[in-house]
Write a protein that holds these residues in place. Structure first.
Motif, PDB file in Angstrom:
ATOM      1  N   ALA A 169      41.283  36.485  37.355  1.00  0.00           N
ATOM      2  CA  ALA A 169      40.829  37.830  37.001  1.00  0.00           C
ATOM      3  C   ALA A 169      39.366  37.794  36.566  1.00  0.00           C
ATOM      4  N   ARG A 230      51.180  37.905  37.611  1.00  0.00           N
ATOM      5  CA  ARG A 230      50.883  38.852  36.535  1.00  0.00           C
ATOM      6  C   ARG A 230      50.030  38.194  35.442  1.00  0.00           C
ATOM      7  N   VAL A 233      46.489  38.194  36.740  1.00  0.00           N
ATOM      8  CA  VAL A 233      45.881  39.527  36.635  1.00  0.00           C
ATOM      9  C   VAL A 233      45.515  39.835  35.182  1.00  0.00           C
ATOM     10  N   ASP A 249      45.860  42.610  44.986  1.00  0.00           N
ATOM     11  CA  ASP A 249      45.109  42.458  43.737  1.00  0.00           C
ATOM     12  C   ASP A 249      43.644  42.126  44.007  1.00  0.00           C
ATOM     13  N   ALA A 252      41.859  45.252  45.259  1.00  0.00           N
ATOM     14  CA  ALA A 252      41.704  46.236  44.184  1.00  0.00           C
ATOM     15  C   ALA A 252      40.760  45.760  43.088  1.00  0.00           C
ATOM     16  N   ARG A 254      41.364  43.353  40.940  1.00  0.00           N
ATOM     17  CA  ARG A 254      42.059  42.780  39.783  1.00  0.00           C
ATOM     18  C   ARG A 254      41.961  41.266  39.760  1.00  0.00           C
ATOM     19  N   LEU A 255      41.780  40.652  40.941  1.00  0.00           N
ATOM     20  CA  LEU A 255      41.613  39.208  41.058  1.00  0.00           C
ATOM     21  C   LEU A 255      40.428  38.916  41.964  1.00  0.00           C
TER      22      LEU A 255
END
Length: 322
Positions: A169, A230, A233, A249, A252, A254-255
């Motif tokens: 992340a 999770r 993230v 992810d 988007a 997130r990662l």
């Protein structure tokens, strides 16, 4: 031009280990089987059987071509059955075993749409990173990562080009910095999963001429690969996971992918079952939908593996969790 009847006789002769037995099964003369195999060998320009007066065995080329011949006949049979089938063929119960992260976060919409279109089909889904035994467990088909070493399995490819990627992340990278090389991973918090009480702490990376393997440390281990994603993230550390599982992810934000010039380990995905007869019209329709979705995801993988890595084996990998 390859004749279908020649392919059929080749497959049966290979299974029975004898031209005479294949001839008796087909109610023809042994010389007709020999002639059919001879035509096939001329068409392919390869010798498929090593013959002697007492034995008959496949050559290396024959061993290589046999599964393709079997799949050719199976596809023809399935296509014929599909044309002849009525709507009643798309009914009954289908029991599936799917890795947790993949099933919960990636292919659930495909399964839902499939059930909506075919209301006479009922699904029983087991979401688990435990490796299902399709010969013993109450499942009809399973989705598996990795190379399939058991020749008893019948498999259909879902995503041959899938690979694992290193991800973390942005919040974690702001606190701890980005690794600049593989050895830097040894000084970062890595997120690991376990399977059957074994922690998979050896991360393999293909490199020219072989595979580089690192043994990483972690204070956070889980037997559910979805929880590992999770944690990543949430900024708890670095994960090494299937691109299919983390692509949403990454897109988007997130990662982030780490060490993008370093290809990750191959993680091909297959749909498997113990017997070819279980590839019903319903299973083949579901396979087609899943393959379309998953290959579209792998096509967005922003890494290009070097040619030198293409021949490296994926044996020894974890075939369930990613």
């Amino acid at each position: 031009m390859i004749r279908l009847e020649d392919v059929t006789l080749f497959v049966r002769a290979a299974a029975l280990g004898s031209f005479s037995r294949a001839a008796r099964e087909a109610d023809i003369l042994p010389g007709q089987v020999s002639a059919a195999v001879g035509r096939l060998e001329r068409d392919l320009n390869r010798r498929l059987f090593a013959r002697s007066t007492r034995s008959l065995r496949l050559t290396a080329e024959g061993e290589t071509w046999l599964p393709y011949a079997q799949e050719m006949l199976a596809l023809l049979q399935a296509g014929t059955a599909q044309l002849q089938a009525t709507g009643d063929a798309m009914q009954g119960e289908l029991k599936m075993a799917i890795p947790s992260d993949l099933g919960r976060n990636v292919i659930l919409p495909v399964l839902t749409d499939f059930c909506e279109q075919y209301p006479k089909i009922s699904l029983r889904i087991a979401l688990s990173d435990r490796l299902s035994d399709v010969f013993r467990d109450p499942v009809d088909i399973a989705i598996r990562y990795g190379a399939l070493e058991n020749s008893r399995f019948v498999a259909l490819p879902l995503a041959e080009e899938n690979r694992r990627v290193l991800v973390a992340a942005p919040a974690y990278l702001q606190r701890h910095g980005k690794p600049a090389q593989l050895d830097d991973l040894l000084h970062h918090a890595c997120l690991l999963y376990s399977l059957n009480d074994q922690v998979y702490d050896k991360w393999a990376f293909p490199q020219a001429g072989g595979v580089r393997q690192l043994t990483v440390n972690s204070r956070m281990v889980c037997d559910d690969a979805d929880l590992v994603r999770r944690w990543a993230v949430a900024g708890m550390g670095i994960a090494y996971k299937s691109w299919i599982d983390v692509s949403a992810d990454v897109h988007a934000g997130r990662l982030e992918i780490l060490l993008p010039s370093q290809p990750g380990e191959a993680a091909p995905l297959h749909l498997v079952c113990p017997h070819r007869e279980q590839f019903s019209p319903a299973v083949r329709e579901l396979h087609q939908r899943l393959r379309q979705q998953l290959t579209a995801i792998t096509a967005s993988l922003p890494l290009t593996p070097p040619d030198a890595e293409a021949s490296l084996s994926t044996a020894g990998r974890v075939p369930g969790a990613e």
